[in-house]
Write an enzyme that holds these catalytic residues in place. Structure first.
Site, PDB file in Angstrom:
ATOM      1  N   LYS A 113      34.243  50.629  41.438  1.00 28.12           N
ATOM      2  CA  LYS A 113      33.721  49.615  41.917  1.00 28.12           C
ATOM      3  C   LYS A 113      32.063  49.802  41.690  1.00 28.12           C
ATOM      4  O   LYS A 113      31.420  48.805  41.518  1.00 28.12           O
ATOM      5  CB  LYS A 113      33.857  49.129  43.541  1.00 28.12           C
ATOM      6  CG  LYS A 113      35.253  48.634  43.459  1.00 28.12           C
ATOM      7  CD  LYS A 113      35.667  48.056  44.864  1.00 28.12           C
ATOM      8  CE  LYS A 113      37.060  47.496  44.858  1.00 28.12           C
ATOM      9  NZ  LYS A 113      37.325  46.647  46.055  1.00 28.12           N
ATOM     10  N   LYS A 195      45.935  47.928  37.156  1.00 28.72           N
ATOM     11  CA  LYS A 195      46.621  47.255  38.403  1.00 28.72           C
ATOM     12  C   LYS A 195      46.307  45.621  38.492  1.00 28.72           C
ATOM     13  O   LYS A 195      45.206  45.270  37.976  1.00 28.72           O
ATOM     14  CB  LYS A 195      46.588  48.030  39.607  1.00 28.72           C
ATOM     15  CG  LYS A 195      45.305  48.181  40.144  1.00 28.72           C
ATOM     16  CD  LYS A 195      45.245  48.255  41.627  1.00 28.72           C
ATOM     17  CE  LYS A 195      43.948  47.941  42.379  1.00 28.72           C
ATOM     18  NZ  LYS A 195      43.531  47.717  43.665  1.00 28.72           N
ATOM     19  N   LYS A 198      42.731  41.560  42.745  1.00 31.35           N
ATOM     20  CA  LYS A 198      42.211  40.560  43.341  1.00 31.35           C
ATOM     21  C   LYS A 198      40.966  40.111  42.523  1.00 31.35           C
ATOM     22  O   LYS A 198      40.282  39.062  42.565  1.00 31.35           O
ATOM     23  CB  LYS A 198      41.744  40.645  44.703  1.00 31.35           C
ATOM     24  CG  LYS A 198      42.830  40.528  45.724  1.00 31.35           C
ATOM     25  CD  LYS A 198      42.331  40.270  47.140  1.00 31.35           C
ATOM     26  CE  LYS A 198      42.632  41.599  47.866  1.00 31.35           C
ATOM     27  NZ  LYS A 198      41.768  41.701  49.196  1.00 31.35           N
TER      28      LYS A 198
HETATM   29  P1  ATP Z   1      40.437  44.637  44.731  1.00 32.44           P
HETATM   30  O1  ATP Z   1      40.937  44.818  43.362  1.00 32.44           O
HETATM   31  O2  ATP Z   1      39.721  43.444  44.797  1.00 32.44           O
HETATM   32  O3  ATP Z   1      39.886  45.968  45.478  1.00 32.44           O
HETATM   33  P2  ATP Z   1      43.252  44.671  45.498  1.00 32.44           P
HETATM   34  O4  ATP Z   1      43.822  43.352  44.890  1.00 32.44           O
HETATM   35  O5  ATP Z   1      43.412  45.989  45.182  1.00 32.44           O
HETATM   36  O6  ATP Z   1      41.581  44.377  45.621  1.00 32.44           O
HETATM   37  P3  ATP Z   1      43.199  45.278  48.424  1.00 32.44           P
HETATM   38  O7  ATP Z   1      42.805  44.379  49.592  1.00 32.44           O
HETATM   39  O8  ATP Z   1      42.539  46.280  48.062  1.00 32.44           O
HETATM   40  O9  ATP Z   1      43.614  44.444  47.174  1.00 32.44           O
HETATM   41  O10 ATP Z   1      44.902  45.722  48.674  1.00 32.44           O
HETATM   42  C1  ATP Z   1      45.775  45.250  49.606  1.00 32.44           C
HETATM   43  C2  ATP Z   1      46.706  46.112  49.825  1.00 32.44           C
HETATM   44  O11 ATP Z   1      47.556  45.793  48.537  1.00 32.44           O
HETATM   45  C3  ATP Z   1      46.837  47.687  49.642  1.00 32.44           C
HETATM   46  O12 ATP Z   1      47.742  48.227  50.249  1.00 32.44           O
HETATM   47  C4  ATP Z   1      46.821  47.948  48.178  1.00 32.44           C
HETATM   48  O13 ATP Z   1      47.211  49.189  47.941  1.00 32.44           O
HETATM   49  C5  ATP Z   1      48.075  46.646  47.863  1.00 32.44           C
HETATM   50  N1  ATP Z   1      47.719  46.431  46.325  1.00 32.44           N
HETATM   51  C6  ATP Z   1      46.697  45.981  46.174  1.00 32.44           C
HETATM   52  N2  ATP Z   1      46.748  45.832  44.659  1.00 32.44           N
HETATM   53  C7  ATP Z   1      48.221  46.106  44.272  1.00 32.44           C
HETATM   54  C8  ATP Z   1      48.828  46.236  43.271  1.00 32.44           C
HETATM   55  N3  ATP Z   1      48.532  45.891  42.130  1.00 32.44           N
HETATM   56  N4  ATP Z   1      50.308  46.719  43.231  1.00 32.44           N
HETATM   57  C9  ATP Z   1      50.716  47.360  44.544  1.00 32.44           C
HETATM   58  N5  ATP Z   1      49.957  47.152  45.466  1.00 32.44           N
HETATM   59  C10 ATP Z   1      48.765  46.688  45.378  1.00 32.44           C
END
Ligand code: ATP
Ligand code: LTN
Length: 341
Positions: A113, A195, A198
């Site tokens: 980040k 991955k 968001k």
């Molecule tokens: P960002 O990418 O903006 O950091 P994010 O999409 O990773 O956000 P988080 O709020 O960080 O979302 O994650 C919330 C939950 O969802 C966490 O438990 C994280 O491990 C899970 N998670 C996020 N993205 C994935 C993914 N692609 N596959 C499986 N689990 C995920």
């Protein structure tokens, strides 16, 4: 015997997507039947990158609605907003005196980040894992259901808990992560090497839980696929060794799409292969879109039926339920470090 405790949370930022559901929330829904469960909307974490106040206010309610519409039952689980329990920030401060800068510098999420914004990285982003440790340790959490990307943060939570216990005497429970093999890492539809996220730049990276039927079909149609035509689930990375020069090339994009299909339909990957034997990617993608739409329809009906007022009430009741736990733990911590109560 009393139930074991689970704790998890999601930031109210960006659009929650299938990765968040399959990696985290889907497991919460199952685990809440057997565990004493606490689920948090982590607003203090969300402001570690700049947020618009009006947008974050809406997002906090939206995330809570998503928890509820996915099946988190407020009769079984406490759902609350992190900033409603100030003990999180207070414990974070105390843990800050135990963490090493070098430990935080090693965190991959921080490295990723901050790489995007070298000059403007705030202290909050650097301290993010310590706040997460405080969230978990305040409630004597035994199990933390998350996606794979959070494992490093749970590891540092364990380190800090052990360090505190050693210095001041047994205080914190050492938590364990809970992840599932297929859901732990749902990949981006536009790039199976990254991955689903968001904060992805393109909306073609993810399927948001609030996406329309039309958007779902469009995004799945556009999802990248691998070369070849066969619907095949390649479970392991391809072996590249000289003894077997003609190894089957792995199909990471297809594997990801089959994982999504499988987790949403409760069909095994092999059943999906059989279902689409002799058929091409186009037909498979139509089938997958149907599965996703069938999942999202009842979810969105529940989501849309929830009013802000009832959700706020649930969040307030949740905070009331967990506050005494947090207060008690923080008092214990303060006594141990030598503060006067
Ligand atoms: P960002 O990418 O903006 O950091 P994010 O999409 O990773 O956000 P988080 O709020 O960080 O979302 O994650 C919330 C939950 O969802 C966490 O438990 C994280 O491990 C899970 N998670 C996020 N993205 C994935 C993914 N692609 N596959 C499986 N689990 C995920
Ligand atoms: N960092 C997590 C969100 C989070 C969390 C937690 C998860 C904050 N506090 C405590 C589990 C337990 C993320 O998903 N980005």
């Amino acid at each position: 015997m009393s139930k074991q405790r689970i704790f998890s949370g999601i930031q109210p930022s960006g659009n929650l997507h299938l990765g968040n559901y399959l990696g985290a929330i889907k497991n919460w829904v199952k685990l809440q039947n057997d565990f004493d469960s606490i689920f948090c909307v982590v607003d203090l974490h969300a402001i570690t990158v700049p947020q618009d106040p009006e947008k974050i206010r809406k997002k906090i309610i939206e995330v809570a609605k998503i928890y509820l519409a996915c099946g988190i039952d407020p009769k079984k689980s406490a759902i609350f907003i992190q900033s409603h329990v100030p003990e999180h920030a207070e414990l974070c401060w105390i843990l800050n005196t135990l963490v090493k800068i070098s430990e935080l510098e090693r965190m991959t999420q921080f490295k990723d980040k901050s790489a995007k914004n070298k000059e403007g990285v705030g202290m909050g982003l650097f301290d993010y894992p310590v706040l997460m440790a405080a969230d978990i340790l305040l409630y004597d959490t035994q199990v933390v259901p998350v996606g794979e990307d959070q494992l490093q943060h749970i590891e540092i939570t364990r380190t800090l808990a052990n360090r505190f216990n050693k210095k001041f005497g047994e205080t914190f429970v050492i938590p364990e992560p809970f992840i599932t093999r297929e859901g732990m890492r749902i990949m981006g539809l536009d790039d199976p090497a990254k991955k689903m996220s968001k904060s992805a730049e393109s909306e073609y990276n993810y399927i948001a839980l609030t996406d329309s039927e039309e958007a779902v079909r469009r995004k799945i149609k556009k999802a990248v696929t691998d070369s070849g035509t066969e619907i095949k689930y390649t479970d392991d990375p391809p072996r590249v060794d000289e003894a077997s020069p003609r190894v089957e090339a792995g199909k990471p994009a297809l594997k990801n799409l089959i994982n999504i299909y499988s987790l949403l339909s409760d069909k095994k990957p092999q059943e999906i292969e059989e279902l689409y034997a002799g058929k091409g990617y186009a037909e498979f993608k139509e089938g997958l879109a149907e599965v996703v739409v069938d999942f999202l329809r009842p979810f969105q009906e529940k989501y849309n039926a929830l009013t802000d007022e009832e959700v706020l009430k649930i969040l307030q009741a949740g905070a009331e339920k967990v506050r005494p736990l947090a207060r008690k733990k923080l008092e214990e911590v303060k006594k141990k470090v030598g503060f006067i109560l």
